[in-house]
Design an enzyme around this catalytic site. Sequence first.
Site, PDB file in Angstrom:
ATOM      1  N   HIS A   1      23.285  56.684  52.858  1.00 27.87           N
ATOM      2  CA  HIS A   1      22.402  57.442  51.956  1.00 27.87           C
ATOM      3  C   HIS A   1      21.242  58.058  52.747  1.00 27.87           C
ATOM      4  CE1 HIS A   1      20.023  57.764  48.017  1.00 27.87           C
ATOM      5  NE2 HIS A   1      19.131  58.023  48.946  1.00 27.87           N
ATOM      6  N   GLU A   2      20.593  57.240  53.591  1.00 29.45           N
ATOM      7  CA  GLU A   2      19.418  57.737  54.324  1.00 29.45           C
ATOM      8  C   GLU A   2      19.819  58.789  55.357  1.00 29.45           C
ATOM      9  OE1 GLU A   2      16.683  57.192  53.047  1.00 29.45           O
ATOM     10  OE2 GLU A   2      17.309  55.506  51.805  1.00 29.45           O
TER      11      GLU A   2
ATOM     12  N   GLY B   1      14.756  52.291  51.393  1.00 31.78           N
ATOM     13  CA  GLY B   1      14.925  53.186  52.532  1.00 31.78           C
ATOM     14  C   GLY B   1      14.201  54.492  52.302  1.00 31.78           C
TER      15      GLY B   1
ATOM     16  N   GLN C   1      12.072  63.341  53.421  1.00 33.32           N
ATOM     17  CA  GLN C   1      11.533  62.995  52.106  1.00 33.32           C
ATOM     18  C   GLN C   1      10.005  62.990  52.097  1.00 33.32           C
ATOM     19  OE1 GLN C   1      14.179  59.314  51.615  1.00 33.32           O
ATOM     20  NE2 GLN C   1      13.914  60.021  49.521  1.00 33.32           N
TER      21      GLN C   1
ATOM     22  N   CYS D   1      17.329  57.190  44.281  1.00 32.53           N
ATOM     23  CA  CYS D   1      16.657  57.838  45.396  1.00 32.53           C
ATOM     24  C   CYS D   1      15.220  58.150  44.996  1.00 32.53           C
ATOM     25  CB  CYS D   1      17.407  59.127  45.746  1.00 32.53           C
ATOM     26  SG  CYS D   1      16.675  60.032  47.108  1.00 32.53           S
ATOM     27  N   LEU D   2      14.284  57.895  45.903  1.00 33.69           N
ATOM     28  CA  LEU D   2      12.872  58.161  45.594  1.00 33.69           C
ATOM     29  C   LEU D   2      12.626  59.654  45.382  1.00 33.69           C
ATOM     30  CD1 LEU D   2      11.209  55.675  48.124  1.00 33.69           C
ATOM     31  CD2 LEU D   2      11.437  55.400  45.635  1.00 33.69           C
TER      32      LEU D   2
ATOM     33  N   HIS E   1      20.222  62.263  54.058  1.00 34.23           N
ATOM     34  CA  HIS E   1      18.963  63.025  53.921  1.00 34.23           C
ATOM     35  C   HIS E   1      18.706  63.872  55.171  1.00 34.23           C
ATOM     36  CE1 HIS E   1      17.205  61.711  50.130  1.00 34.23           C
ATOM     37  NE2 HIS E   1      17.385  60.444  50.433  1.00 34.23           N
TER      38      HIS E   1
HETATM   39 NI    NI Z   1      17.218  58.936  49.003  1.00 33.80          NI
END
Ligand code: NI
Length: 186
Positions: free
Chosen positions: A149-150, A47, A52, A107-108, A153
């Site tokens: 989670h997304e 995701g 991000q 997480c990226l 953000h």
């Molecule tokens: Ni993330």
Amino acid sequence: MAILKIARMGHPVLRRPAETVADPTAPEVARIAADMIETMFDAVGVGLAAPQVHFGKRIVVFHVPKGRAGNPEGVPDEGDGPVGLTVLINPLIEPLDDAMEEGWEACLSVPGLTGLVPRHRRIRYRAVNPRGEPIERIAEGFHARVVQHECDHLDGILYPQRMTDMRELAYVEELRRYPPGGVERS
Ligand code: NI
């Protein structure tokens, strides 16, 4: 299409609440969503949220691959099967009950680390896609976790801020060497 630079924890873009998308069908939205999908696959994530990639709008892309769906016993619950590539614009989440569940997240924007995070087990979410069509789904387990989670953000929240025990924040590499529960005690 382009692979975009991913902001890392500490960058202010990850702390700012994202703005509502005024026109989900605008060509700009389809373009950024396509770039986010390419960036997500390139980074081997499941995701990605627009902040991000330094774009402060309420847009999320995600998918649930076959290997990640279902509970640890491998029995898929309702709403927890594999989910194809999905673009959510202006998503809203509603927990369906009080049940929470802990699970490991990464997480990226927080590379190398993983942490144990409590999330709502069952949610309903609503959004529109880049064609302006409504999406409404019930999600459980990993599917519900990814969406929560997304969407966090979009509110400037990273998963470590959802953790209740910071001892459960670890480098993925070290956890592989010392799996939880496998630590020798004396
Ligand atoms: Ni993330």
